[in-house]
Design an enzyme around this catalytic site. Structure first.
Site, PDB file in Angstrom:
ATOM      1  N   ARG A  85      -3.149   7.829 -10.734  1.00 53.15           N
ATOM      2  CA  ARG A  85      -4.492   7.709 -11.465  1.00 53.15           C
ATOM      3  C   ARG A  85      -5.653   8.365 -10.524  1.00 53.15           C
ATOM      4  O   ARG A  85      -6.977   8.598 -11.247  1.00 53.15           O
ATOM      5  CB  ARG A  85      -4.808   6.480 -12.032  1.00 53.15           C
ATOM      6  CG  ARG A  85      -3.919   6.233 -13.176  1.00 53.15           C
ATOM      7  CD  ARG A  85      -3.515   4.788 -13.482  1.00 53.15           C
ATOM      8  NE  ARG A  85      -2.920   3.889 -12.599  1.00 53.15           N
ATOM      9  CZ  ARG A  85      -2.849   2.731 -12.543  1.00 53.15           C
ATOM     10  NH1 ARG A  85      -3.290   2.000 -13.462  1.00 53.15           N
ATOM     11  NH2 ARG A  85      -2.104   2.038 -11.520  1.00 53.15           N
TER      12      ARG A  85
ATOM     13  N   ASN B 222     -43.086  23.238  26.592  1.00 53.09           N
ATOM     14  CA  ASN B 222     -43.345  23.689  25.281  1.00 53.09           C
ATOM     15  C   ASN B 222     -42.696  24.741  24.793  1.00 53.09           C
ATOM     16  O   ASN B 222     -42.629  25.852  25.296  1.00 53.09           O
ATOM     17  CB  ASN B 222     -44.782  23.965  24.981  1.00 53.09           C
ATOM     18  CG  ASN B 222     -45.259  24.049  23.465  1.00 53.09           C
ATOM     19  OD1 ASN B 222     -45.231  22.964  22.724  1.00 53.09           O
ATOM     20  ND2 ASN B 222     -45.418  25.425  23.010  1.00 53.09           N
TER      21      ASN B 222
ATOM     22  N   ASN C 173      -4.184 -10.841 -14.084  1.00 55.57           N
ATOM     23  CA  ASN C 173      -3.600 -11.420 -12.724  1.00 55.57           C
ATOM     24  C   ASN C 173      -4.280 -10.289 -11.700  1.00 55.57           C
ATOM     25  O   ASN C 173      -4.229  -9.046 -11.840  1.00 55.57           O
ATOM     26  CB  ASN C 173      -2.022 -10.852 -12.691  1.00 55.57           C
ATOM     27  CG  ASN C 173      -1.288 -10.978 -11.445  1.00 55.57           C
ATOM     28  OD1 ASN C 173      -1.769 -11.902 -10.427  1.00 55.57           O
ATOM     29  ND2 ASN C 173      -0.459 -10.056 -11.107  1.00 55.57           N
TER      30      ASN C 173
ATOM     31  N   ALA D 211       0.799  -1.093  -0.073  1.00 52.32           N
ATOM     32  CA  ALA D 211      -0.062   0.085   0.027  1.00 52.32           C
ATOM     33  C   ALA D 211       0.928   1.005   0.219  1.00 52.32           C
ATOM     34  O   ALA D 211       0.353   2.391   0.455  1.00 52.32           O
ATOM     35  CB  ALA D 211      -0.853  -0.171   1.240  1.00 52.32           C
TER      36      ALA D 211
ATOM     37  N   ALA E  10     -42.690  28.937  18.733  1.00 53.81           N
ATOM     38  CA  ALA E  10     -42.153  29.064  17.402  1.00 53.81           C
ATOM     39  C   ALA E  10     -41.388  30.480  17.437  1.00 53.81           C
ATOM     40  O   ALA E  10     -41.859  31.468  18.306  1.00 53.81           O
ATOM     41  CB  ALA E  10     -43.171  29.592  16.296  1.00 53.81           C
TER      42      ALA E  10
HETATM   43  C1  UD1 Z   1      -0.720  -4.473 -10.417  1.00 55.34           C
HETATM   44  C2  UD1 Z   1      -0.042  -5.835 -10.971  1.00 55.34           C
HETATM   45  C3  UD1 Z   1      -1.028  -6.543 -12.052  1.00 55.34           C
HETATM   46  C4  UD1 Z   1      -2.367  -6.691 -11.853  1.00 55.34           C
HETATM   47  C5  UD1 Z   1      -2.785  -5.528 -10.921  1.00 55.34           C
HETATM   48  C6  UD1 Z   1      -4.112  -5.874 -10.496  1.00 55.34           C
HETATM   49  C7  UD1 Z   1       2.327  -5.562 -10.789  1.00 55.34           C
HETATM   50  C8  UD1 Z   1       3.540  -5.367 -11.282  1.00 55.34           C
HETATM   51  N1  UD1 Z   1       1.299  -5.643 -11.493  1.00 55.34           N
HETATM   52  O1  UD1 Z   1      -0.541  -3.567 -11.326  1.00 55.34           O
HETATM   53  O2  UD1 Z   1      -0.289  -7.410 -12.824  1.00 55.34           O
HETATM   54  O3  UD1 Z   1      -2.882  -7.030 -13.064  1.00 55.34           O
HETATM   55  O4  UD1 Z   1      -2.084  -4.864  -9.906  1.00 55.34           O
HETATM   56  O5  UD1 Z   1      -4.907  -4.854  -9.755  1.00 55.34           O
HETATM   57  O6  UD1 Z   1       2.375  -6.035  -9.510  1.00 55.34           O
HETATM   58  N2  UD1 Z   1       2.470  -0.476  -4.603  1.00 55.34           N
HETATM   59  C9  UD1 Z   1       3.654  -0.391  -3.505  1.00 55.34           C
HETATM   60  N3  UD1 Z   1       4.951   0.123  -4.058  1.00 55.34           N
HETATM   61  C10 UD1 Z   1       5.230   0.112  -5.046  1.00 55.34           C
HETATM   62  C11 UD1 Z   1       4.478  -0.052  -6.179  1.00 55.34           C
HETATM   63  C12 UD1 Z   1       3.006  -0.365  -5.730  1.00 55.34           C
HETATM   64  O7  UD1 Z   1       3.541  -0.512  -2.541  1.00 55.34           O
HETATM   65  O8  UD1 Z   1       6.516   0.389  -5.433  1.00 55.34           O
HETATM   66  C13 UD1 Z   1       1.386  -1.045  -4.040  1.00 55.34           C
HETATM   67  C14 UD1 Z   1       0.646   0.104  -4.504  1.00 55.34           C
HETATM   68  O9  UD1 Z   1       0.181   1.037  -3.478  1.00 55.34           O
HETATM   69  C15 UD1 Z   1      -0.925  -0.744  -4.825  1.00 55.34           C
HETATM   70  C16 UD1 Z   1      -0.326  -2.065  -5.310  1.00 55.34           C
HETATM   71  O10 UD1 Z   1       1.055  -2.114  -4.633  1.00 55.34           O
HETATM   72  O11 UD1 Z   1      -1.616  -0.834  -3.502  1.00 55.34           O
HETATM   73  C17 UD1 Z   1      -0.462  -2.217  -6.824  1.00 55.34           C
HETATM   74  O12 UD1 Z   1       0.213  -1.361  -7.239  1.00 55.34           O
HETATM   75  P1  UD1 Z   1      -0.290  -0.600  -8.621  1.00 55.34           P
HETATM   76  O13 UD1 Z   1       0.593   0.357  -9.002  1.00 55.34           O
HETATM   77  O14 UD1 Z   1      -1.879  -0.462  -8.379  1.00 55.34           O
HETATM   78  O15 UD1 Z   1      -0.255  -1.819  -9.663  1.00 55.34           O
HETATM   79  P2  UD1 Z   1      -1.263  -2.092 -11.030  1.00 55.34           P
HETATM   80  O16 UD1 Z   1      -0.670  -1.175 -11.999  1.00 55.34           O
HETATM   81  O17 UD1 Z   1      -2.364  -1.884 -10.935  1.00 55.34           O
HETATM   82 CA    CA Z   2      -3.903  -1.514  -8.968  1.00 50.44          CA
END
Ligand code: UD1
Ligand code: CA
Length: 462
Positions: free
Chosen positions: A15, A375, A169, A9, A378
């Protein structure tokens, strides 16, 4: 075998176009990370590590007790983040299961996770996949001719044929500890985003001849929230779940699609909820209460048999069989005892209405204690603020406050007393007395007639 959990997280969630870290966004009364941890909870993991980075402080406020946090200083990818999480896990033995999942998947259910962690001993990893009509943005699953999963390719690294694959995935994996630790060391950042992808672990494991099992889920369970639009979609699904749970327990709802109730709210069976109702925080609605149309209630309680409609409640406690609204604003510290009433265009703050007391229309009651059966006419105002300090108004039982009475606090009105309409009450009123403060009425006979004559004369002269 013990299960350990790592929740990723640390990302900002660019985005989302928002200053708030992505996983701190709320849907149906709980943060995204809160929903994920709620789904993980029934697994009773040996330990749960949440990897934080962007806005770590803001996310920390929303974490339940008992989870460990690890900080990923720079967001170098999900593989790197998993490594950071591993460092905080504590004691892990080779054959333990490590569940890795992302903090932006609020629709994940505990059943799917329970299924996933039932990893046979000879399987190195199980991972959740799903077939999407529109797989845009997700990593695609590559399978060989025999149908075995061989690799995950991120969308940005896909060729055209790979981009056309609908199987994605989900981002939820149950790894054998040893295999995760070993393969992560081999993950490189040689890809379109220059990040260390956790998803590369899949291809590396297969390359080493390890067994890997996909577990298929419905698209709805596994959507990852990356935009405000997806957040609103998830909110609708979570809200529908809460509403269905409440209706199954015996709550009546006229229109569940227009009823917004936080997961934290308690609604007793037999309550009736009309459209446009928002119940948030630590709010409680008793049996047989009727709420709505159009009520916003935060951290408030509505007693059994009470009616509240077209009103706003914040930190208010409403007893049984009370009436509130239409168009009342009950601010923090408001307490309505049984059968009392706060009606149209009445605002209350830090005020108690005793049993059966009524303020049916147009009043401001602040810092007041009002006795049973009294009461309030008003137009009554408790003048509680002198520009420097707040002062209290104490009104006894069975009092009749005449319309448009100004009660200049601090002031005390004794039991059974009466105030005359339009009075400005600055001194305490004794029990049973009538307090009246207004100038005597004068009457000027024949006034209209004389005025008409004057006008006629003036016109003739012009
Ligand atoms: C990721 C997966 C993708 C999958 C998708 C599902 C990878 C490379 N890709 O892509 O295959 O289909 O989720 O929703 O894993 N995060 C960190 N540190 C980082 C980067 C990310 O903690 O350096 C955390 C983000 O806060 C997030 C989660 O990992 O909660 C996923 O990261 P996000 O950037 O949303 O990955 P996607 O591009 O959605
Ligand atoms: Ca994601």
């Amino acid at each position: 075998m013990p299960t350990h959990v790592i929740v990723l997280a640390a990302g900002q969630g660019k985005r989302m176009m928002s200053d708030l870290p992505k996983v701190a966004h709320k849907a149906a009364g709980r943060t995204l990370i809160g929903w994920v941890l709620e789904a993980v909870h029934p697994l009773e993991p040996a330990n749960t590590v949440v990897v934080l980075g962007h806005g770590a402080d803001e996310v920390l406020d929303h974490l339940p007790p008992g989870v460990t946090t690890a900080i990923q200083e720079r967001q170098l990818g999900t593989g790197h983040a998993t490594n950071v999480g591993l460092g905080a896990l504590g004691d892990v033995t080779n054959d333990d299961t490590i569940l890795v999942l992302y903090g932006d998947m609020p629709l994940l259910g505990p059943e799917l996770l329970a299924r996933l962690v039932e990893r046979p001993e000879d399987v190195a990893a199980r991972m959740v996949t799903s077939v999407f009509d529109d797989p845009t943005g997700y990593g695609r699953i590559l399978r060989d001719d025999s149908g075995n999963v061989v690799e995950v390719v991120e969308e940005r690294d896909c060729d055209d044929a790979q981009r056309a694959i609908g199987e994605i995935n989900a981002g939820v994996y149950a790894f054998r500890a040893k295999d995760l630790i070993d393969t992560l060391a081999d993950v490189s950042n040689d890809n379109a985003q220059g990040e260390y992808y956790l998803t590369d672990v899949v291809g590396i494991l297969v390359g080493r001849g390890q067994r890997l099992q996909p577990v298929e889920a419905t698209p709805q369970e596994v959507i990852g929230i990356n935009s405000q639009h997806q957040l609103a979609e998830a909110q609708a699904v979570l809200q529908a779940r809460t509403n269905r749970r409440l209706m199954e327990s015996g709550v009546w709802m006229l229109d569940p699609d227009r009823t917004y109730i936080d997961d934290s709210v308690i609604v007793e069976p037999g309550a009736r909820i009309y459209p446009g109702v928002h119940l948030e925080g630590e709010t409680k609605v008793g049996a047989g209460a009727q709420v709505g149309p159009d009520v916003f209630a935060l951290d408030s309680s509505i007693g059994a048999g009470s009616t509240v409609w077209y009103s706003v409640l914040r930190g208010a406690i409403i007893g049984e069989d009370c009436e509130v609204g239409p168009f009342a604003s009950l601010r923090p510290g408001t307490v309505l005892e049984e059968r009392s009433k706060v009606g149209t265009f009445v605002e209350t703050k830090n005020t108690t209405l005793g049993q059966g007391a009524k303020a049916p229309h147009l009043a401001y009651l602040g810092d007041a204690k009002i006795g049973a059966r009294t009461n309030i006419g008003a137009g009554t105002v408790t003048c509680n603020y002198d520009g420097y300090e707040k002062h209290e108004t104490t009104i006894g039982e069975d009092v009749f406050i005449g319309s448009d009475t100004m009660l200049v606090a601090p002031v005390t009105i004794g039991d059974g007393a009466v105030t005359g309409a339009g009075s400005v009450i600055t001194d305490d009123v004794e029990e049973g007395a009538l307090a009246i403060e207004r100038s005597e009425q004068r009457e000027i006979r024949g006034y209209s007639q004389r005025r008409a004559e004057r006008q006629a004369t003036k016109k003739a002269e012009d």
